[in-house]
Motif scaffolding. Structure first.
Motif, mmCIF file in Angstrom:
data_model
loop_
_atom_site.group_PDB
_atom_site.id
_atom_site.type_symbol
_atom_site.label_atom_id
_atom_site.label_comp_id
_atom_site.label_asym_id
_atom_site.label_seq_id
_atom_site.Cartn_x
_atom_site.Cartn_y
_atom_site.Cartn_z
ATOM 1 N N ILE A 12 0.853 -1.192 0.000
ATOM 2 C CA ILE A 12 0.000 0.000 0.000
ATOM 3 C C ILE A 12 0.887 1.240 0.000
ATOM 4 O O ILE A 12 1.856 1.309 0.765
ATOM 5 C CB ILE A 12 -0.922 0.012 1.242
ATOM 6 N N ASP A 18 -11.912 6.092 -2.256
ATOM 7 C CA ASP A 18 -10.977 5.381 -3.137
ATOM 8 C C ASP A 18 -9.739 4.925 -2.369
ATOM 9 O O ASP A 18 -9.244 3.806 -2.587
ATOM 10 C CB ASP A 18 -10.566 6.271 -4.308
ATOM 11 N N GLU A 19 -9.234 5.784 -1.479
ATOM 12 C CA GLU A 19 -8.060 5.417 -0.680
ATOM 13 C C GLU A 19 -8.368 4.252 0.247
ATOM 14 O O GLU A 19 -7.546 3.346 0.425
ATOM 15 C CB GLU A 19 -7.576 6.627 0.130
ATOM 16 N N GLU A 29 -10.549 1.897 -0.273
ATOM 17 C CA GLU A 29 -10.625 0.689 -1.094
ATOM 18 C C GLU A 29 -9.227 0.143 -1.375
ATOM 19 O O GLU A 29 -9.025 -1.081 -1.428
ATOM 20 C CB GLU A 29 -11.368 0.971 -2.404
ATOM 21 N N ILE A 30 -8.274 1.031 -1.553
ATOM 22 C CA ILE A 30 -6.884 0.607 -1.769
ATOM 23 C C ILE A 30 -6.335 -0.055 -0.513
ATOM 24 O O ILE A 30 -5.707 -1.123 -0.579
ATOM 25 C CB ILE A 30 -6.007 1.817 -2.166
ATOM 26 N N LYS A 85 -7.213 -3.671 0.250
ATOM 27 C CA LYS A 85 -6.538 -4.702 -0.537
ATOM 28 C C LYS A 85 -5.348 -5.317 0.203
ATOM 29 O O LYS A 85 -4.808 -6.338 -0.256
ATOM 30 C CB LYS A 85 -6.075 -4.121 -1.873
#
Length: 317
Positions: free
Chosen positions: A142, A156-157, A159-160, A163
């Motif tokens: 990340i 969006d961050e 969601e990253i 991961k």
């Protein structure tokens, strides 16, 4: 800038033996415990630095130096879990500095304690310690600017960041000497009993047992720690939130023993109350863990009666 190779300091077994011997022979009160605790907290700081080096190594080489981790970091965590004074160690793991690395050590210690309280076999306990310590290894993939962002993440961050569970699973799955059970913890430690976790929204029986234990340790340490963008959540709110999560998010067969042990460990400790007074925990009601009896200026306050007063935080005695 970190070197490509991890800067590992080998901790000799006799050092840990002397710590445990000191506990066994000198546990007669607060003063006798401080020296061995100060030794192991120093070792924990070394372990945190080593985890930082390991993260940099994995980030650059996409491989995990498992042998070094087992030789250095894991013995420190195992020894820390032998210290009877849980809160002495807990204070050392709350700092906002190097949170990403400190969190891995904190979760490793707390999960190992939970495993002992649940009477796991030696084999399962060893797997749990490794899994908990490496549960966030996927965060090496990340971007640092997202991990260290001093504010709320955008959608969006976030969601990253989510991961990291899949990245961690892939890293561990491809590491010789790491079992599938350990790899699953990296993947599943954010899954929840009600199916509202991530990455796959698994429910109850679909989540591995070790992942459920690490989930409890992860939530407790994360909420209780200072972060770049917010201070630690007050102790009472952490315990209350986890208690509220008992039926839905976290496994009650793990959470109940954890909360019982944490609250019982408070007996004899000084606490700051929400009204500004400082008191000493005298008794924990097993049927009402969140509302103990507290002594303040030679007066006993029953928090189950005084509903407007709660424990703000535990003080470092």
């Amino acid at each position: 800038m970190k070197n490509d190779q991890t800067k590992i300091t080998v901790i000799q077994p006799e050092e840990f033996d002397s710590i445990i011997d000191g506990l066994d022979n000198g546990y007669n009160g607060e003063l006798s415990i401080k020296q061995p605790v100060s030794i192991i907290t120093g070792k924990l700081e070394e372990a945190i630095d080593q985890v930082e080096d390991i993260f940099y190594f994995v980030k650059r080489h996409t491989m995990l130096p498992l042998a070094e981790i087992k030789q250095t970091v894991i013995p420190i965590i195992q020894t820390a879990s032998e210290i009877p004074q849980f809160f002495y160690l807990f204070y050392q793991l709350q700092s906002a500095d190097d949170y990403t690395y400190r969190h891995n050590i904190g979760v490793g210690v707390i999960a190992t304690l939970i495993g002992k309280w649940l009477s796991l076999s030696d084999e399962d306990l060893s797997a749990l310690t490794i899994a908990a310590t490496l549960h966030d290894i996927g965060k090496t993939k990340i971007p640092t600017e997202i991990l260290n962002k001093p504010g709320k993440l955008t959608k969006d961050e976030y969601e990253i960041v989510k991961k990291h569970t899949m990245y961690g699973y892939e890293i561990l799955k491809n590491t010789d000497g790491i079992s599938h059970e350990i790899s699953l913890v990296a993947l599943q430690h954010h899954e929840r009993e009600d199916g509202k976790g991530y990455p796959f929204g698994l429910k109850g029986s679909k989540i591995s047992y070790l992942s459920k234990i690490v989930a409890v340790a992860d939530v407790f340490h994360a909420m209780s720690s200072n972060r770049v963008y917010h201070d630690a959540t007050p102790f009472y709110q952490v315990i209350k939130q986890m208690n509220d999560d008992m039926f839905g998010k976290l496994d009650p067969t793990i959470l109940v023993p954890f909360l019982q042990q944490i609250m019982n460990a408070l007996i004899g400790h000084h606490v700051l109350l929400t009204d500004g007074q400082i008191g000493k925990i005298k008794y924990i009601n097993p049927y009402d863990l969140l509302n103990p009896l507290v002594e303040v200026s030679n007066t006993i306050i029953d928090l189950s009666v005084q509903k407007t007063i709660q424990i703000e935080r535990v003080l470092a005695d």
